[in-house]
Design an enzyme around this catalytic site. Sequence first.
Site, mmCIF file in Angstrom:
data_model
loop_
_atom_site.group_PDB
_atom_site.id
_atom_site.type_symbol
_atom_site.label_atom_id
_atom_site.label_comp_id
_atom_site.label_asym_id
_atom_site.label_seq_id
_atom_site.Cartn_x
_atom_site.Cartn_y
_atom_site.Cartn_z
ATOM 1 N N ASP A 60 -18.314 -16.136 -47.130
ATOM 2 C CA ASP A 60 -17.435 -15.593 -45.942
ATOM 3 C C ASP A 60 -17.971 -16.356 -44.944
ATOM 4 O OD1 ASP A 60 -20.028 -14.662 -46.028
ATOM 5 O OD2 ASP A 60 -19.596 -12.563 -46.383
ATOM 6 N N ASN B 109 -23.890 -0.610 -46.713
ATOM 7 C CA ASN B 109 -22.547 0.248 -46.860
ATOM 8 C C ASN B 109 -21.761 0.010 -48.159
ATOM 9 O OD1 ASN B 109 -21.564 -2.134 -46.260
ATOM 10 N ND2 ASN B 109 -20.219 -1.285 -44.809
ATOM 11 N N HIS C 70 -20.939 -3.117 -49.161
ATOM 12 C CA HIS C 70 -20.178 -4.483 -49.245
ATOM 13 C C HIS C 70 -20.669 -5.411 -49.829
ATOM 14 C CE1 HIS C 70 -21.559 -6.286 -45.206
ATOM 15 N NE2 HIS C 70 -22.324 -6.602 -45.987
HETATM 16 P P1 PGA Z 1 -28.565 -9.269 -45.701
HETATM 17 O O1 PGA Z 1 -27.253 -8.905 -45.865
HETATM 18 O O2 PGA Z 1 -29.138 -9.640 -46.812
HETATM 19 O O3 PGA Z 1 -28.834 -9.593 -44.548
HETATM 20 O O4 PGA Z 1 -29.296 -7.715 -45.935
HETATM 21 C C1 PGA Z 1 -26.684 -8.690 -47.146
HETATM 22 C C2 PGA Z 1 -24.988 -8.425 -47.148
HETATM 23 O O5 PGA Z 1 -24.683 -7.842 -45.972
HETATM 24 O O6 PGA Z 1 -24.365 -8.525 -48.017
#
Ligand code: PGA
Length: 263
Positions: free
Chosen positions: A90, A156, A158
């Site tokens: 992304d 959350n 995702h």
């Molecule tokens: P993070 O993000 O590794 O910075 O916790 C994970 C994500 O949002 O997929």
Amino acid sequence: MTNAPVSVSGSGSPGASAVAHLVRGPLVLTAATDEVGVVAARLVADHVRGHPTGVLGVATGASPLRLYAALAELRAEGLVTEGLTLAALDEYVGIDPGDERSYHSYVVRHIAGPLGIPESRVLVPRGGTQRDAERYEATLRDLGGVGLQVVGIGRNGHIGFNEPGSSRDSRTRVVALSDDTRAANARYFAGDADRVPSHAITQGIATILAASRIVMVASGAAKAWALDAALRGPVTADVPASFLRTHPSVTVVADDEALRPAS
Ligand code: PGA
């Protein structure tokens, strides 16, 4: 057949131990917090040894940083990574690839550079239109698809920027970021969630699930709710990571805090 995850307690040292994959569903390896990336890197390295010129799908964020550092250490010990193509999940809409906060910059800085991969083989979705999204899908397809995909998990639930509500058959597209995700990423934007872009371009769930193999890394209590819901709750668009349970080859590497069932 159930899609219950196989849970493996990590008793070996260092890192995790494994037993046979008895039922369909993710293989869950527990590791000490500072070993999550090392254990995951070994899985990625095993794949890379068999596919040294393949497409490695990479996630951004804090979770996989140790994994990439450990891969670079394995490279120093002889793992051949220079022939890989990197494909990111992304990118923010409206952030220039050259901006240090872009995911393009992240992939170059933390992965391509340390692994000796030229920027010409760094693929990151770019732009803010459906046409841009379709172009990225076509690029991945033309390369024969992603071999192993590394993913993190948002608090959350995702994966990539597929926020709750994302369907199982979603493809690369432009999405609005949830308030929770913007708050979580404010740390990269001077602590101000309002400065976090409102939209992103992300591989869809179906795009991610097209990879041959998926390795998820998660650590810390902030991920416990999401991981519990993804591994033990219903398979639902409300928790996009739960769709990983419909994939035949997923390994989750997580620490005890992340794996503690949400109360
Ligand atoms: P993070 O993000 O590794 O910075 O916790 C994970 C994500 O949002 O997929």
